[in-house]
Scaffold this motif. Structure first.
Motif, PDB file in Angstrom:
ATOM      1  N   ASN A  32      48.377   5.521  -0.812  1.00  0.00           N
ATOM      2  CA  ASN A  32      47.613   4.295  -0.648  1.00  0.00           C
ATOM      3  C   ASN A  32      48.618   3.158  -0.568  1.00  0.00           C
ATOM      4  O   ASN A  32      49.663   3.205  -1.213  1.00  0.00           O
ATOM      5  CB  ASN A  32      46.685   4.064  -1.843  1.00  0.00           C
ATOM      6  CG  ASN A  32      45.728   5.232  -2.049  1.00  0.00           C
ATOM      7  OD1 ASN A  32      45.078   5.681  -1.127  1.00  0.00           O
ATOM      8  ND2 ASN A  32      45.675   5.722  -3.283  1.00  0.00           N
ATOM      9  N   TYR A  36      50.436  -7.314  -2.457  1.00  0.00           N
ATOM     10  CA  TYR A  36      50.060  -8.254  -3.500  1.00  0.00           C
ATOM     11  C   TYR A  36      50.794  -9.567  -3.241  1.00  0.00           C
ATOM     12  O   TYR A  36      51.897  -9.586  -2.677  1.00  0.00           O
ATOM     13  CB  TYR A  36      50.449  -7.733  -4.889  1.00  0.00           C
ATOM     14  CG  TYR A  36      49.449  -6.772  -5.493  1.00  0.00           C
ATOM     15  CD1 TYR A  36      49.441  -5.430  -5.133  1.00  0.00           C
ATOM     16  CD2 TYR A  36      48.524  -7.214  -6.437  1.00  0.00           C
ATOM     17  CE1 TYR A  36      48.526  -4.552  -5.699  1.00  0.00           C
ATOM     18  CE2 TYR A  36      47.598  -6.337  -7.005  1.00  0.00           C
ATOM     19  CZ  TYR A  36      47.612  -5.022  -6.626  1.00  0.00           C
ATOM     20  OH  TYR A  36      46.698  -4.147  -7.187  1.00  0.00           O
ATOM     21  N   GLN A  38      51.870 -13.432  -5.137  1.00  0.00           N
ATOM     22  CA  GLN A  38      51.953 -14.236  -6.351  1.00  0.00           C
ATOM     23  C   GLN A  38      52.258 -15.666  -5.948  1.00  0.00           C
ATOM     24  O   GLN A  38      53.401 -15.971  -5.548  1.00  0.00           O
ATOM     25  CB  GLN A  38      53.017 -13.705  -7.299  1.00  0.00           C
ATOM     26  CG  GLN A  38      53.013 -14.395  -8.647  1.00  0.00           C
ATOM     27  CD  GLN A  38      53.827 -13.642  -9.685  1.00  0.00           C
ATOM     28  OE1 GLN A  38      54.752 -12.894  -9.358  1.00  0.00           O
ATOM     29  NE2 GLN A  38      53.494 -13.826 -10.949  1.00  0.00           N
ATOM     30  N   LEU A  44      49.764 -12.163 -10.184  1.00  0.00           N
ATOM     31  CA  LEU A  44      49.745 -11.270  -9.037  1.00  0.00           C
ATOM     32  C   LEU A  44      48.293 -11.010  -8.640  1.00  0.00           C
ATOM     33  O   LEU A  44      47.454 -10.717  -9.496  1.00  0.00           O
ATOM     34  CB  LEU A  44      50.364  -9.925  -9.413  1.00  0.00           C
ATOM     35  CG  LEU A  44      51.838  -9.681  -9.146  1.00  0.00           C
ATOM     36  CD1 LEU A  44      52.249  -8.350  -9.734  1.00  0.00           C
ATOM     37  CD2 LEU A  44      52.138  -9.727  -7.666  1.00  0.00           C
ATOM     38  N   LEU A  46      45.683  -9.164  -5.416  1.00  0.00           N
ATOM     39  CA  LEU A  46      45.644  -8.275  -4.259  1.00  0.00           C
ATOM     40  C   LEU A  46      45.344  -9.061  -2.993  1.00  0.00           C
ATOM     41  O   LEU A  46      44.408  -9.853  -2.947  1.00  0.00           O
ATOM     42  CB  LEU A  46      44.578  -7.200  -4.477  1.00  0.00           C
ATOM     43  CG  LEU A  46      44.461  -6.148  -3.378  1.00  0.00           C
ATOM     44  CD1 LEU A  46      45.704  -5.269  -3.349  1.00  0.00           C
ATOM     45  CD2 LEU A  46      43.224  -5.284  -3.596  1.00  0.00           C
ATOM     46  N   LYS A  49      44.557  -3.852   1.107  1.00  0.00           N
ATOM     47  CA  LYS A  49      44.910  -2.475   0.754  1.00  0.00           C
ATOM     48  C   LYS A  49      44.463  -1.520   1.858  1.00  0.00           C
ATOM     49  O   LYS A  49      43.508  -1.802   2.592  1.00  0.00           O
ATOM     50  CB  LYS A  49      44.278  -2.074  -0.581  1.00  0.00           C
ATOM     51  CG  LYS A  49      42.762  -2.212  -0.618  1.00  0.00           C
ATOM     52  CD  LYS A  49      42.238  -1.969  -2.038  1.00  0.00           C
ATOM     53  CE  LYS A  49      40.725  -2.179  -2.110  1.00  0.00           C
ATOM     54  NZ  LYS A  49      40.211  -2.049  -3.505  1.00  0.00           N
ATOM     55  N   PHE A  51      43.562   2.653   2.423  1.00  0.00           N
ATOM     56  CA  PHE A  51      43.366   3.987   1.861  1.00  0.00           C
ATOM     57  C   PHE A  51      43.302   5.029   2.957  1.00  0.00           C
ATOM     58  O   PHE A  51      43.938   6.075   2.887  1.00  0.00           O
ATOM     59  CB  PHE A  51      42.077   4.055   1.036  1.00  0.00           C
ATOM     60  CG  PHE A  51      42.073   3.131  -0.135  1.00  0.00           C
ATOM     61  CD1 PHE A  51      40.956   2.399  -0.468  1.00  0.00           C
ATOM     62  CD2 PHE A  51      43.206   2.985  -0.919  1.00  0.00           C
ATOM     63  CE1 PHE A  51      40.962   1.532  -1.543  1.00  0.00           C
ATOM     64  CE2 PHE A  51      43.223   2.130  -1.997  1.00  0.00           C
ATOM     65  CZ  PHE A  51      42.102   1.404  -2.308  1.00  0.00           C
ATOM     66  N   PHE A  90      54.557  -8.882  -2.417  1.00  0.00           N
ATOM     67  CA  PHE A  90      55.023  -7.568  -2.846  1.00  0.00           C
ATOM     68  C   PHE A  90      54.235  -6.476  -2.132  1.00  0.00           C
ATOM     69  O   PHE A  90      52.998  -6.485  -2.134  1.00  0.00           O
ATOM     70  CB  PHE A  90      54.837  -7.382  -4.352  1.00  0.00           C
ATOM     71  CG  PHE A  90      55.673  -8.284  -5.199  1.00  0.00           C
ATOM     72  CD1 PHE A  90      55.191  -9.508  -5.630  1.00  0.00           C
ATOM     73  CD2 PHE A  90      56.966  -7.913  -5.562  1.00  0.00           C
ATOM     74  CE1 PHE A  90      55.968 -10.353  -6.415  1.00  0.00           C
ATOM     75  CE2 PHE A  90      57.750  -8.746  -6.345  1.00  0.00           C
ATOM     76  CZ  PHE A  90      57.254  -9.968  -6.771  1.00  0.00           C
ATOM     77  N   ILE A  96      47.564   9.271  -3.764  1.00  0.00           N
ATOM     78  CA  ILE A  96      46.112   9.263  -3.610  1.00  0.00           C
ATOM     79  C   ILE A  96      45.417   9.987  -4.746  1.00  0.00           C
ATOM     80  O   ILE A  96      44.236   9.769  -4.991  1.00  0.00           O
ATOM     81  CB  ILE A  96      45.678   9.883  -2.263  1.00  0.00           C
ATOM     82  CG1 ILE A  96      46.115  11.346  -2.164  1.00  0.00           C
ATOM     83  CG2 ILE A  96      46.232   9.070  -1.112  1.00  0.00           C
ATOM     84  CD1 ILE A  96      45.475  12.073  -0.996  1.00  0.00           C
ATOM     85  N   GLN A 100      46.685   5.750 -10.772  1.00  0.00           N
ATOM     86  CA  GLN A 100      47.036   4.882  -9.648  1.00  0.00           C
ATOM     87  C   GLN A 100      48.186   3.940 -10.011  1.00  0.00           C
ATOM     88  O   GLN A 100      48.099   2.731  -9.790  1.00  0.00           O
ATOM     89  CB  GLN A 100      45.795   4.089  -9.222  1.00  0.00           C
ATOM     90  CG  GLN A 100      44.746   4.967  -8.582  1.00  0.00           C
ATOM     91  CD  GLN A 100      45.296   5.660  -7.344  1.00  0.00           C
ATOM     92  OE1 GLN A 100      45.716   5.018  -6.400  1.00  0.00           O
ATOM     93  NE2 GLN A 100      45.304   6.989  -7.363  1.00  0.00           N
ATOM     94  N   LYS A 101      49.271   4.524 -10.533  1.00  0.00           N
ATOM     95  CA  LYS A 101      50.397   3.652 -10.851  1.00  0.00           C
ATOM     96  C   LYS A 101      51.017   3.183  -9.554  1.00  0.00           C
ATOM     97  O   LYS A 101      51.238   3.952  -8.620  1.00  0.00           O
ATOM     98  CB  LYS A 101      51.410   4.372 -11.728  1.00  0.00           C
ATOM     99  CG  LYS A 101      51.940   5.675 -11.170  1.00  0.00           C
ATOM    100  CD  LYS A 101      52.816   6.348 -12.209  1.00  0.00           C
ATOM    101  CE  LYS A 101      53.371   7.651 -11.707  1.00  0.00           C
ATOM    102  NZ  LYS A 101      54.164   8.367 -12.714  1.00  0.00           N
ATOM    103  N   LEU A 102      51.286   1.892  -9.505  1.00  0.00           N
ATOM    104  CA  LEU A 102      51.828   1.274  -8.308  1.00  0.00           C
ATOM    105  C   LEU A 102      53.350   1.283  -8.356  1.00  0.00           C
ATOM    106  O   LEU A 102      53.952   0.993  -9.381  1.00  0.00           O
ATOM    107  CB  LEU A 102      51.327  -0.165  -8.197  1.00  0.00           C
ATOM    108  CG  LEU A 102      49.813  -0.333  -8.049  1.00  0.00           C
ATOM    109  CD1 LEU A 102      49.417  -1.790  -8.223  1.00  0.00           C
ATOM    110  CD2 LEU A 102      49.363   0.179  -6.696  1.00  0.00           C
ATOM    111  N   PHE A 104      56.290  -0.729  -6.584  1.00  0.00           N
ATOM    112  CA  PHE A 104      56.454  -1.986  -5.853  1.00  0.00           C
ATOM    113  C   PHE A 104      57.809  -2.063  -5.163  1.00  0.00           C
ATOM    114  O   PHE A 104      58.810  -1.515  -5.650  1.00  0.00           O
ATOM    115  CB  PHE A 104      56.358  -3.176  -6.812  1.00  0.00           C
ATOM    116  CG  PHE A 104      54.967  -3.493  -7.286  1.00  0.00           C
ATOM    117  CD1 PHE A 104      54.446  -2.862  -8.403  1.00  0.00           C
ATOM    118  CD2 PHE A 104      54.191  -4.429  -6.622  1.00  0.00           C
ATOM    119  CE1 PHE A 104      53.170  -3.159  -8.852  1.00  0.00           C
ATOM    120  CE2 PHE A 104      52.916  -4.737  -7.068  1.00  0.00           C
ATOM    121  CZ  PHE A 104      52.396  -4.101  -8.188  1.00  0.00           C
ATOM    122  N   GLY A 105      57.838  -2.814  -4.067  1.00  0.00           N
ATOM    123  CA  GLY A 105      59.101  -3.242  -3.494  1.00  0.00           C
ATOM    124  C   GLY A 105      59.643  -4.418  -4.293  1.00  0.00           C
ATOM    125  O   GLY A 105      59.003  -4.900  -5.226  1.00  0.00           O
TER     126      GLY A 105
END
Lengths: 114, 115
Positions: A32, A36, A38, A44, A46, A49, A51, A90, A96, A100-102, A104-105
């Motif tokens: 997924n 995001y 900020q 932060l 959304l 997104k 899916f 971000f 999937i 659902q731990k994200l 990040f860049g």
């Protein structure tokens, strides 16, 4: 392990310019994808997104992103930026299945000059 | 309604001390996440709770870090014997469930400075 790369650390544009922020991810499975944002002094939040389905995703405030599976990319675009788009952006991915731990860049700081 | 809240907003401590950071998720959200954001970096996952249990703590850097969520709502991140490298913004996020369709809502973060 998953990783996310945002190539632009700081982008400076004038109002009404077009925007594209790059995001590439590394992961062998299905993911997924998220952007995001900020805004200065804010949490932060959304932006959009992806899916499944249509690889062109539309988000809030006129932003969109396109998922290109063959390139492992999820670039963010906006045809005409405004001063109020000044913020840190971000890109993030999650698996999937499961938690659902994200991942990040490192973020891209966008400065819009009036 | 109220969003995710975190207290304190800022915490300055000395090396070697113990700190607790609190997160109040959005009411009714069963999933809760802790992330850490160092200067110039994106947030990094620490731990995830589904209800009262820590379903995934793979991001905790070492055994000095511990988190609890005893009643399935408020969570506390605990750091023992703090080190200067622990200085960062600690973010909490919550979502309705832990499904991909559920947006993670972030709090304002706690800025931890270890002197």
């Amino acid at each position: 392990a998953q990783s996310v790369s945002q190539h632009n650390h700081h982008v400076i544009l004038s109002e009404a310019a077009s925007l594209e922020l790059g995001c590439n991810y590394s992961y062998g499975g299905t993911v997924n994808l998220f952007w995001y944002v900020q805004y200065p002094g804010q949490h932060l939040q959304l932006l959009l997104k992806y899916f499944s389905g249509d690889p062109l995703v539309k988000g809030i405030k006129g932003f969109e992103a396109e998922f290109i599976k063959s390139k492992f990319s999820f670039n963010l675009r906006k045809p005409s930026v405004q001063w109020s788009d000044t913020a840190e952006y971000f890109c993030a991915v999650s698996q999937i299945q499961g938690a659902q731990k994200l991942v990040f860049g490192q973020g891209t700081r966008l400065t819009i000059n009036p | 309604g109220a969003g995710v809240s975190q207290t304190p907003s800022n915490k300055v401590t000395e090396k070697g001390k113990y700190v607790e950071l609190r997160c109040d998720p959005i009411s009714g959200h069963t999933a809760l996440y802790w992330y850490r954001q160092s200067l110039g970096q994106g947030p990094e996952f620490l731990i995830y709770f589904q209800g009262t249990g820590a379903a995934d703590d793979s991001g905790l850097p070492n055994d000095r870090f511990f988190a609890v969520r005893p009643e399935g709502s408020v969570s506390t991140l605990k750091i023992q014997r703090t080190e200067r490298g622990d200085s960062a913004v600690y973010l909490c996020a919550s979502s309705l469930m832990a499904a991909a369709v559920d947006t993670q809502y972030f709090g304002p973060g706690t800025r931890l400075t270890v002197l």
